[in-house]
Design an enzyme around this catalytic site. Structure first.
Site, PDB file in Angstrom:
ATOM      1  N   TYR B 115      33.376 -13.475   2.763  1.00 51.71           N
ATOM      2  CA  TYR B 115      33.027 -13.274   1.353  1.00 51.71           C
ATOM      3  C   TYR B 115      33.077 -11.792   1.004  1.00 51.71           C
ATOM      4  CZ  TYR B 115      31.224 -18.023   0.609  1.00 51.71           C
ATOM      5  OH  TYR B 115      31.084 -19.391   0.462  1.00 51.71           O
ATOM      6  N   TYR B 154      33.380 -20.514   8.172  1.00 55.00           N
ATOM      7  CA  TYR B 154      32.730 -19.284   8.663  1.00 55.00           C
ATOM      8  C   TYR B 154      31.431 -19.600   9.388  1.00 55.00           C
ATOM      9  CZ  TYR B 154      30.125 -19.701   4.203  1.00 55.00           C
ATOM     10  OH  TYR B 154      29.385 -20.153   3.145  1.00 55.00           O
ATOM     11  N   ARG B 164      30.031 -23.162   8.708  1.00 50.19           N
ATOM     12  CA  ARG B 164      30.251 -23.891   7.466  1.00 50.19           C
ATOM     13  C   ARG B 164      31.682 -24.421   7.456  1.00 50.19           C
ATOM     14  NH1 ARG B 164      27.889 -23.823   2.986  1.00 50.19           N
ATOM     15  NH2 ARG B 164      28.284 -26.006   3.320  1.00 50.19           N
ATOM     16  N   HIS B 167      34.841 -24.653   2.161  1.00 46.14           N
ATOM     17  CA  HIS B 167      34.229 -25.206   0.944  1.00 46.14           C
ATOM     18  C   HIS B 167      34.396 -24.247  -0.218  1.00 46.14           C
ATOM     19  CE1 HIS B 167      31.116 -22.653   2.743  1.00 46.14           C
ATOM     20  NE2 HIS B 167      30.754 -22.402   1.500  1.00 46.14           N
ATOM     21  N   HIS B 169      32.241 -23.319  -3.737  1.00 45.96           N
ATOM     22  CA  HIS B 169      31.009 -23.523  -4.501  1.00 45.96           C
ATOM     23  C   HIS B 169      31.359 -23.745  -5.970  1.00 45.96           C
ATOM     24  CE1 HIS B 169      28.256 -21.976  -1.291  1.00 45.96           C
ATOM     25  NE2 HIS B 169      29.332 -21.289  -0.936  1.00 45.96           N
TER      26      HIS B 169
HETATM   27 FE   LIG Z   1      29.716 -20.596   1.113  1.00 46.22          FE
END
Ligand SMILES: [Fe+3]
Lengths: 204, 249
Positions: B115, B154, B164, B167, B169
Protein backbone atom coordinates in the site's frame (compact mmCIF):
# COMPACT_ATOMS: atom_id res chain seq x y z
CA UNK A 1 -44.51 -24.61 -2.20
CA UNK A 2 -45.18 -20.90 -1.90
CA UNK A 3 -43.89 -18.05 -3.97
CA UNK A 4 -40.29 -17.04 -3.35
CA UNK A 5 -39.82 -13.70 -1.61
CA UNK A 6 -36.94 -13.12 -3.96
CA UNK A 7 -35.04 -10.87 -1.61
CA UNK A 8 -31.28 -10.59 -1.83
CA UNK A 9 -29.01 -10.58 1.19
CA UNK A 10 -27.12 -7.40 2.01
CA UNK A 11 -23.45 -7.66 1.07
CA UNK A 12 -21.60 -8.51 4.28
CA UNK A 13 -19.55 -5.71 5.81
CA UNK A 14 -15.79 -6.08 6.21
CA UNK A 15 -13.44 -3.94 8.25
CA UNK A 16 -12.20 -0.71 6.67
CA UNK A 17 -8.72 -1.87 7.65
CA UNK A 18 -5.66 0.24 8.47
CA UNK A 19 -5.53 2.00 5.11
CA UNK A 20 -9.07 3.36 4.84
CA UNK A 21 -7.56 6.81 4.30
CA UNK A 22 -6.10 5.79 0.94
CA UNK A 23 -9.60 5.28 -0.36
CA UNK A 24 -11.64 7.90 1.48
CA UNK A 25 -9.24 10.73 2.29
CA UNK A 26 -6.26 10.22 -0.06
CA UNK A 27 -5.03 13.81 0.18
CA UNK A 28 -4.96 13.51 3.97
CA UNK A 29 -2.59 10.54 3.74
CA UNK A 30 -0.29 12.05 1.16
CA UNK A 31 -1.74 10.69 -2.07
CA UNK A 32 -2.09 13.97 -3.91
CA UNK A 33 -3.06 14.69 -7.47
CA UNK A 34 -5.79 12.10 -7.83
CA UNK A 35 -8.69 14.17 -6.42
CA UNK A 36 -8.71 17.96 -6.05
CA UNK A 37 -9.83 17.66 -2.45
CA UNK A 38 -10.99 14.97 -0.05
CA UNK A 39 -14.77 14.63 0.15
CA UNK A 40 -16.57 15.92 3.21
CA UNK A 41 -13.81 18.12 4.63
CA UNK A 42 -15.66 21.41 4.24
CA UNK A 43 -19.26 21.40 5.44
CA UNK A 44 -20.04 25.08 5.84
CA UNK A 45 -19.73 28.01 3.42
CA UNK A 46 -20.38 31.74 3.66
CA UNK A 47 -24.00 31.31 2.61
CA UNK A 48 -24.82 28.45 4.96
CA UNK A 49 -27.58 29.41 7.39
CA UNK A 50 -27.30 28.70 11.07
CA UNK A 51 -25.15 28.88 14.13
CA UNK A 52 -21.53 27.87 13.51
CA UNK A 53 -20.26 25.16 15.81
CA UNK A 54 -17.32 22.79 16.00
CA UNK A 55 -17.61 19.19 17.06
CA UNK A 56 -14.40 17.44 17.98
CA UNK A 57 -13.58 14.27 19.80
CA UNK A 58 -11.77 11.01 19.85
CA UNK A 59 -12.63 7.35 19.31
CA UNK A 60 -11.29 5.34 22.26
CA UNK A 61 -10.68 1.60 22.52
CA UNK A 62 -11.25 -0.64 25.54
CA UNK A 63 -8.04 0.56 27.22
CA UNK A 64 -8.94 4.22 26.72
CA UNK A 65 -6.39 4.64 23.93
CA UNK A 66 -7.51 6.92 21.10
CA UNK A 67 -7.67 5.32 17.65
CA UNK A 68 -5.37 7.03 15.17
CA UNK A 69 -6.59 5.10 12.16
CA UNK A 70 -10.36 5.62 12.42
CA UNK A 71 -12.65 7.51 10.08
CA UNK A 72 -15.77 9.32 11.20
CA UNK A 73 -18.68 10.49 9.04
CA UNK A 74 -21.54 12.68 10.22
CA UNK A 75 -24.96 13.41 8.75
CA UNK A 76 -27.30 16.08 10.04
CA UNK A 77 -30.23 18.35 9.31
CA UNK A 78 -29.83 22.02 8.45
CA UNK A 79 -30.59 24.86 10.85
CA UNK A 80 -34.31 24.55 10.13
CA UNK A 81 -34.37 20.81 10.74
CA UNK A 82 -34.50 19.73 7.09
CA UNK A 83 -32.26 17.13 5.46
CA UNK A 84 -30.60 17.87 2.13
CA UNK A 85 -31.83 14.61 0.64
CA UNK A 86 -34.35 13.46 -1.98
CA UNK A 87 -36.06 11.51 0.81
CA UNK A 88 -36.83 14.75 2.65
CA UNK A 89 -40.52 15.38 1.92
CA UNK A 90 -41.18 18.24 4.35
CA UNK A 91 -39.52 21.02 2.38
CA UNK A 92 -36.31 22.16 0.77
CA UNK A 93 -33.19 22.20 2.87
CA UNK A 94 -30.64 25.03 2.81
CA UNK A 95 -28.94 24.59 -0.60
CA UNK A 96 -25.71 25.88 0.94
CA UNK A 97 -25.51 22.98 3.38
CA UNK A 98 -25.12 19.35 2.36
CA UNK A 99 -25.18 18.15 5.95
CA UNK A 100 -22.55 15.47 5.47
CA UNK A 101 -18.96 15.47 6.69
CA UNK A 102 -16.06 13.06 6.78
CA UNK A 103 -12.97 13.29 8.98
CA UNK A 104 -10.14 10.90 9.82
CA UNK A 105 -8.93 10.81 13.41
CA UNK A 106 -5.57 12.58 13.57
CA UNK A 107 -2.46 10.50 13.10
CA UNK A 108 -0.81 12.23 16.09
CA UNK A 109 -3.59 12.90 18.62
CA UNK A 110 -6.49 10.79 17.37
CA UNK A 111 -8.81 13.82 17.26
CA UNK A 112 -11.53 14.34 14.65
CA UNK A 113 -12.99 17.79 14.12
CA UNK A 114 -15.98 19.08 12.17
CA UNK A 115 -16.87 22.69 11.52
CA UNK A 116 -20.60 22.69 10.96
CA UNK A 117 -23.84 24.32 12.08
CA UNK A 118 -26.22 23.38 14.84
CA UNK A 119 -29.04 21.28 13.37
CA UNK A 120 -32.69 22.03 14.00
CA UNK A 121 -35.19 19.57 15.43
CA UNK A 122 -36.56 16.83 13.19
CA UNK A 123 -39.62 14.69 13.90
CA UNK A 124 -39.61 11.10 15.13
CA UNK A 125 -41.76 8.63 13.20
CA UNK A 126 -44.83 9.43 15.30
CA UNK A 127 -44.40 13.18 14.90
CA UNK A 128 -42.85 13.94 18.29
CA UNK A 129 -39.85 16.25 17.90
CA UNK A 130 -36.42 14.72 18.33
CA UNK A 131 -33.87 16.90 20.09
CA UNK A 132 -31.22 18.39 17.79
CA UNK A 133 -28.69 15.67 17.03
CA UNK A 134 -25.95 14.65 14.64
CA UNK A 135 -25.76 11.10 13.27
CA UNK A 136 -22.31 9.48 13.47
CA UNK A 137 -20.82 6.52 11.60
CA UNK A 138 -17.45 5.15 12.67
CA UNK A 139 -15.20 2.73 10.81
CA UNK A 140 -11.66 1.57 11.54
CA UNK A 141 -9.33 -1.38 11.57
CA UNK A 142 -10.82 -3.90 14.01
CA UNK A 143 -14.42 -2.73 13.48
CA UNK A 144 -16.18 -5.38 11.42
CA UNK A 145 -19.42 -3.50 10.82
CA UNK A 146 -19.46 0.32 10.79
CA UNK A 147 -20.93 1.72 14.01
CA UNK A 148 -23.88 4.11 14.05
CA UNK A 149 -24.53 6.45 16.94
CA UNK A 150 -25.83 9.96 17.63
CA UNK A 151 -24.56 13.07 19.31
CA UNK A 152 -26.96 15.29 21.25
CA UNK A 153 -26.26 18.76 22.64
CA UNK A 154 -25.58 19.43 26.35
CA UNK A 155 -27.42 22.77 26.25
CA UNK A 156 -30.70 21.18 25.08
CA UNK A 157 -31.65 19.73 28.45
CA UNK A 158 -35.41 19.98 27.98
CA UNK A 159 -35.46 18.70 24.41
CA UNK A 160 -33.12 15.85 25.33
CA UNK A 161 -35.40 14.85 28.21
CA UNK A 162 -38.27 14.43 25.72
CA UNK A 163 -36.25 12.85 22.91
CA UNK A 164 -37.89 9.61 21.73
CA UNK A 165 -34.55 7.87 21.10
CA UNK A 166 -32.95 8.90 24.38
CA UNK A 167 -36.10 7.78 26.19
CA UNK A 168 -35.53 4.31 24.76
CA UNK A 169 -32.17 3.92 26.51
CA UNK A 170 -32.91 1.42 29.26
CA UNK A 171 -29.92 2.12 31.49
CA UNK A 172 -30.39 5.83 32.18
CA UNK A 173 -26.77 6.47 33.16
CA UNK A 174 -25.80 5.55 29.59
CA UNK A 175 -27.77 8.47 28.10
CA UNK A 176 -24.77 10.66 28.90
CA UNK A 177 -22.67 8.72 26.37
CA UNK A 178 -24.83 10.27 23.63
CA UNK A 179 -24.57 13.86 24.85
CA UNK A 180 -21.59 16.03 23.96
CA UNK A 181 -19.66 18.00 26.55
CA UNK A 182 -18.36 21.54 26.17
CA UNK A 183 -20.61 24.44 25.28
CA UNK A 184 -21.57 26.52 22.25
CA UNK A 185 -19.87 26.92 19.88
CA UNK A 186 -17.32 24.21 20.72
CA UNK A 187 -18.65 20.78 21.54
CA UNK A 188 -16.66 17.68 22.42
CA UNK A 189 -17.90 14.19 21.70
CA UNK A 190 -15.69 11.26 22.68
CA UNK A 191 -16.80 7.86 21.44
CA UNK A 192 -15.96 4.88 23.66
CA UNK A 193 -15.94 1.59 21.76
CA UNK A 194 -16.10 -0.48 24.95
CA UNK A 195 -15.61 -0.35 28.71
CA UNK A 196 -17.54 1.37 31.48
CA UNK A 197 -18.28 4.42 29.38
CA UNK A 198 -19.15 2.46 26.24
CA UNK A 199 -21.15 4.66 23.87
CA UNK A 200 -24.67 3.54 23.03
CA UNK A 201 -24.45 2.29 19.45
CA UNK A 202 -27.51 1.94 17.30
CA UNK A 203 -28.93 -0.86 15.19
CA UNK A 204 -31.01 1.40 13.08
CA UNK B 1 -28.36 19.07 -8.97
CA UNK B 2 -30.09 17.31 -11.90
CA UNK B 3 -29.09 13.95 -10.40
CA UNK B 4 -31.42 14.75 -7.57
CA UNK B 5 -34.35 16.02 -9.61
CA UNK B 6 -34.62 12.75 -11.52
CA UNK B 7 -34.86 10.62 -8.45
CA UNK B 8 -38.18 9.39 -7.16
CA UNK B 9 -38.44 10.12 -3.45
CA UNK B 10 -37.97 7.07 -1.25
CA UNK B 11 -39.29 7.47 2.23
CA UNK B 12 -39.55 3.91 3.54
CA UNK B 13 -37.39 2.72 6.40
CA UNK B 14 -34.72 0.12 5.67
CA UNK B 15 -35.01 -3.60 6.26
CA UNK B 16 -33.35 -4.47 9.56
CA UNK B 17 -29.75 -5.59 9.21
CA UNK B 18 -29.31 -9.36 9.56
CA UNK B 19 -26.71 -9.36 12.31
CA UNK B 20 -26.15 -13.11 11.91
CA UNK B 21 -25.18 -12.62 8.29
CA UNK B 22 -22.65 -9.92 9.11
CA UNK B 23 -19.62 -10.57 11.28
CA UNK B 24 -20.17 -10.02 15.01
CA UNK B 25 -18.22 -7.15 16.58
CA UNK B 26 -16.00 -9.43 18.67
CA UNK B 27 -13.98 -11.86 16.53
CA UNK B 28 -10.87 -12.88 18.51
CA UNK B 29 -9.28 -14.53 15.46
CA UNK B 30 -8.97 -10.99 14.14
CA UNK B 31 -7.09 -9.62 17.11
CA UNK B 32 -7.67 -5.90 16.61
CA UNK B 33 -11.40 -6.46 17.13
CA UNK B 34 -10.86 -7.51 20.75
CA UNK B 35 -10.43 -3.98 22.13
CA UNK B 36 -12.47 -2.23 19.47
CA UNK B 37 -15.72 -4.18 19.71
CA UNK B 38 -18.70 -2.82 21.62
CA UNK B 39 -19.70 -5.31 24.31
CA UNK B 40 -23.10 -3.97 25.14
CA UNK B 41 -26.21 -4.63 23.08
CA UNK B 42 -26.95 -2.22 20.25
CA UNK B 43 -30.03 -0.05 20.72
CA UNK B 44 -32.44 -1.24 18.03
CA UNK B 45 -34.75 1.28 16.45
CA UNK B 46 -36.75 1.43 13.25
CA UNK B 47 -35.07 4.02 11.04
CA UNK B 48 -36.11 7.64 11.54
CA UNK B 49 -35.74 10.43 9.03
CA UNK B 50 -32.18 10.90 10.31
CA UNK B 51 -31.17 7.51 8.92
CA UNK B 52 -33.42 7.01 5.90
CA UNK B 53 -32.14 10.23 4.31
CA UNK B 54 -28.70 10.70 2.80
CA UNK B 55 -26.73 13.13 0.66
CA UNK B 56 -26.57 12.99 -3.14
CA UNK B 57 -23.21 12.93 -4.90
CA UNK B 58 -23.46 14.22 -8.46
CA UNK B 59 -21.57 12.72 -11.40
CA UNK B 60 -20.14 16.17 -12.02
CA UNK B 61 -17.75 15.79 -9.09
CA UNK B 62 -15.94 12.94 -10.82
CA UNK B 63 -12.69 13.45 -12.71
CA UNK B 64 -12.16 11.65 -16.00
CA UNK B 65 -9.71 9.10 -14.58
CA UNK B 66 -11.20 8.67 -11.12
CA UNK B 67 -12.20 5.07 -11.89
CA UNK B 68 -8.96 4.19 -13.71
CA UNK B 69 -6.37 3.18 -11.13
CA UNK B 70 -3.96 2.16 -13.88
CA UNK B 71 -3.61 5.81 -14.87
CA UNK B 72 -4.99 8.14 -12.20
CA UNK B 73 -1.68 8.35 -10.33
CA UNK B 74 0.70 7.51 -13.18
CA UNK B 75 3.02 9.94 -14.89
CA UNK B 76 1.80 11.04 -18.33
CA UNK B 77 2.31 8.21 -20.82
CA UNK B 78 3.05 5.66 -18.11
CA UNK B 79 0.85 3.15 -16.31
CA UNK B 80 0.74 1.00 -13.20
CA UNK B 81 2.50 -2.37 -13.23
CA UNK B 82 0.44 -5.53 -12.87
CA UNK B 83 -2.29 -7.71 -14.32
CA UNK B 84 -4.74 -5.37 -16.00
CA UNK B 85 -8.32 -6.00 -14.92
CA UNK B 86 -11.75 -4.46 -15.12
CA UNK B 87 -14.12 -4.77 -12.18
CA UNK B 88 -17.72 -4.10 -12.96
CA UNK B 89 -21.16 -4.88 -11.61
CA UNK B 90 -24.30 -3.40 -10.19
CA UNK B 91 -25.35 -1.93 -6.90
CA UNK B 92 -28.76 -3.35 -5.99
CA UNK B 93 -30.86 -3.28 -2.87
CA UNK B 94 -32.29 -6.30 -1.08
CA UNK B 95 -35.44 -5.97 -3.19
CA UNK B 96 -33.30 -6.36 -6.34
CA UNK B 97 -33.88 -2.77 -7.32
CA UNK B 98 -30.90 -0.97 -8.86
CA UNK B 99 -29.36 1.81 -6.79
CA UNK B 100 -28.55 4.66 -9.16
CA UNK B 101 -26.28 7.46 -8.03
CA UNK B 102 -24.46 5.35 -5.44
CA UNK B 103 -20.97 6.64 -4.66
CA UNK B 104 -18.37 3.86 -4.76
CA UNK B 105 -14.87 4.49 -3.46
CA UNK B 106 -12.22 1.80 -3.64
CA UNK B 107 -8.65 1.28 -2.51
CA UNK B 108 -6.13 -1.49 -2.79
CA UNK B 109 -2.50 -2.59 -2.60
CA UNK B 110 -0.34 -2.58 -5.72
CA UNK B 111 0.51 -5.68 -7.75
CA UNK B 112 3.17 -6.65 -5.20
CA UNK B 113 0.81 -6.32 -2.23
CA UNK B 114 2.15 -2.98 -1.02
CA UNK B 115 0.00 0.00 0.00
CA UNK B 116 1.02 3.59 -0.55
CA UNK B 117 0.75 4.57 3.13
CA UNK B 118 3.25 5.76 5.71
CA UNK B 119 2.20 3.09 8.20
CA UNK B 120 2.78 0.32 5.64
CA UNK B 121 5.86 -1.75 6.49
CA UNK B 122 5.77 -4.63 3.99
CA UNK B 123 9.09 -4.91 2.16
CA UNK B 124 7.46 -5.26 -1.28
CA UNK B 125 8.28 -2.41 -3.66
CA UNK B 126 6.15 0.66 -4.25
CA UNK B 127 5.03 1.23 -7.83
CA UNK B 128 5.72 4.91 -8.63
CA UNK B 129 2.78 4.88 -11.03
CA UNK B 130 0.20 3.44 -8.66
CA UNK B 131 -1.68 5.45 -6.00
CA UNK B 132 -4.28 2.85 -5.06
CA UNK B 133 -7.51 4.84 -4.83
CA UNK B 134 -10.45 5.40 -7.16
CA UNK B 135 -14.12 6.25 -7.19
CA UNK B 136 -17.20 6.21 -9.38
CA UNK B 137 -20.96 6.72 -9.23
CA UNK B 138 -23.49 4.15 -10.46
CA UNK B 139 -25.56 4.98 -13.53
CA UNK B 140 -29.35 5.03 -13.69
CA UNK B 141 -29.47 1.21 -13.75
CA UNK B 142 -27.04 0.82 -10.87
CA UNK B 143 -24.05 -0.17 -13.02
CA UNK B 144 -20.46 0.80 -12.30
CA UNK B 145 -17.06 -0.17 -13.62
CA UNK B 146 -13.44 0.52 -12.86
CA UNK B 147 -10.08 -0.36 -14.33
CA UNK B 148 -7.12 -1.34 -12.20
CA UNK B 149 -4.35 -3.86 -11.73
CA UNK B 150 -4.94 -7.01 -9.73
CA UNK B 151 -3.70 -6.36 -6.19
CA UNK B 152 -1.17 -8.72 -4.67
CA UNK B 153 -1.69 -10.65 -1.42
CA UNK B 154 0.22 -9.33 1.58
CA UNK B 155 1.30 -10.46 5.04
CA UNK B 156 0.02 -8.77 8.17
CA UNK B 157 0.88 -9.04 11.84
CA UNK B 158 -2.07 -10.89 13.33
CA UNK B 159 -1.02 -14.50 13.68
CA UNK B 160 2.65 -15.27 13.07
CA UNK B 161 2.02 -16.10 9.43
CA UNK B 162 -1.23 -14.46 8.36
CA UNK B 163 -1.69 -13.20 4.81
CA UNK B 164 -4.50 -11.27 3.24
CA UNK B 165 -5.85 -12.76 0.02
CA UNK B 166 -5.86 -10.36 -2.95
CA UNK B 167 -8.70 -7.92 -2.35
CA UNK B 168 -10.12 -4.53 -3.19
CA UNK B 169 -11.72 -2.43 -0.46
CA UNK B 170 -15.08 -0.87 -1.38
CA UNK B 171 -16.95 1.91 0.36
CA UNK B 172 -20.55 2.36 -0.81
CA UNK B 173 -22.85 5.31 -0.24
CA UNK B 174 -26.42 4.50 -1.23
CA UNK B 175 -29.51 6.66 -0.77
CA UNK B 176 -29.82 6.55 3.00
CA UNK B 177 -27.21 6.99 5.71
CA UNK B 178 -28.41 3.67 7.18
CA UNK B 179 -27.17 1.92 4.00
CA UNK B 180 -23.59 3.05 4.54
CA UNK B 181 -21.31 0.08 3.93
CA UNK B 182 -17.64 -0.80 3.68
CA UNK B 183 -16.63 -4.23 2.43
CA UNK B 184 -13.92 -6.08 0.52
CA UNK B 185 -13.99 -7.88 -2.83
CA UNK B 186 -12.04 -11.11 -3.36
CA UNK B 187 -11.09 -12.97 -6.53
CA UNK B 188 -12.52 -16.29 -7.72
CA UNK B 189 -10.23 -19.24 -7.24
CA UNK B 190 -7.95 -17.75 -4.58
CA UNK B 191 -7.21 -20.48 -1.99
CA UNK B 192 -6.05 -17.86 0.50
CA UNK B 193 -9.59 -16.51 0.97
CA UNK B 194 -10.44 -19.39 3.30
CA UNK B 195 -7.33 -18.96 5.44
CA UNK B 196 -7.89 -15.27 6.16
CA UNK B 197 -8.90 -14.26 9.72
CA UNK B 198 -10.68 -11.15 8.40
CA UNK B 199 -12.71 -13.15 5.87
CA UNK B 200 -13.45 -15.67 8.61
CA UNK B 201 -14.99 -13.05 10.88
CA UNK B 202 -18.06 -13.87 8.76
CA UNK B 203 -19.63 -17.12 9.91
CA UNK B 204 -21.94 -17.88 6.99
CA UNK B 205 -20.14 -19.34 3.98
CA UNK B 206 -22.78 -17.90 1.63
CA UNK B 207 -22.05 -14.41 2.92
CA UNK B 208 -18.36 -14.94 2.14
CA UNK B 209 -19.14 -16.30 -1.32
CA UNK B 210 -21.11 -13.13 -1.99
CA UNK B 211 -17.81 -11.22 -1.60
CA UNK B 212 -15.99 -13.28 -4.25
CA UNK B 213 -16.02 -11.85 -7.76
CA UNK B 214 -16.11 -14.41 -10.58
CA UNK B 215 -13.92 -14.09 -13.65
CA UNK B 216 -16.24 -12.68 -16.32
CA UNK B 217 -14.77 -14.11 -19.49
CA UNK B 218 -17.45 -12.66 -21.77
CA UNK B 219 -16.60 -9.13 -20.70
CA UNK B 220 -12.84 -9.58 -20.91
CA UNK B 221 -11.32 -7.13 -23.38
CA UNK B 222 -9.08 -9.08 -25.81
CA UNK B 223 -5.40 -8.18 -25.66
CA UNK B 224 -6.08 -5.73 -22.83
CA UNK B 225 -7.79 -6.64 -19.54
CA UNK B 226 -9.65 -9.50 -17.93
CA UNK B 227 -12.99 -8.72 -16.31
CA UNK B 228 -14.32 -9.60 -12.86
CA UNK B 229 -17.95 -9.07 -11.90
CA UNK B 230 -18.79 -7.77 -8.44
CA UNK B 231 -22.39 -6.96 -7.54
CA UNK B 232 -23.06 -5.19 -4.28
CA UNK B 233 -26.32 -5.39 -2.32
CA UNK B 234 -27.37 -2.59 0.00
CA UNK B 235 -30.19 -2.71 2.53
CA UNK B 236 -33.66 -2.73 1.00
CA UNK B 237 -36.40 -0.26 1.79
CA UNK B 238 -39.92 -0.98 2.86
CA UNK B 239 -42.73 0.19 0.68
CA UNK B 240 -44.10 3.35 2.25
CA UNK B 241 -47.78 2.59 1.66
CA UNK B 242 -48.51 1.90 5.28
CA UNK B 243 -45.87 3.99 7.00
CA UNK B 244 -47.29 6.16 9.75
CA UNK B 245 -46.38 9.42 8.11
CA UNK B 246 -48.31 11.90 6.04
CA UNK B 247 -46.59 11.41 2.72
CA UNK B 248 -47.04 8.09 0.87
CA UNK B 249 -45.27 6.86 -2.26
FE1 LIG C 1 -6.29 -4.36 2.46
Amino acid sequence: MVQALDHLKETASQTAGPYVHIGLTPNFCGIGGVYDADLGTVMVGEKTLGQRITVSGRVLDGTGTPLKDALVEIWQADAAGLYNSPSEMRGSADPAFLGWGRCPTGAEDGVFRFETIKPGKVPFKDGRPMAPHITFWIVARGINVGLHTRMYFPDEVEANAADPLLLRVEHRDRVATLVATGSAPNYIFDIHLQGEKETVFLDI
Amino acid sequence: MSDRANRKPETGAFFPRDRNWHAPALTPGYKTSVLRSPQKALLSLDGTISEITGPVFGHSMLGERDNDLIHNFAKPGESAIGERIIVHGRVLDERRRPVPGALLEFWQANAGGRYRHKKESYLAALDPNFGGCGRTITDEDGFYSLRTIKPGPYPWPNGVNDWRPAHIHFSIFGHGFAQRLITQMYFEGDPMIWKCPIVNTIADRRAIEQLIAPLDWANTIPMDARAYKFDIVLRGRRSTLFENRMEGN
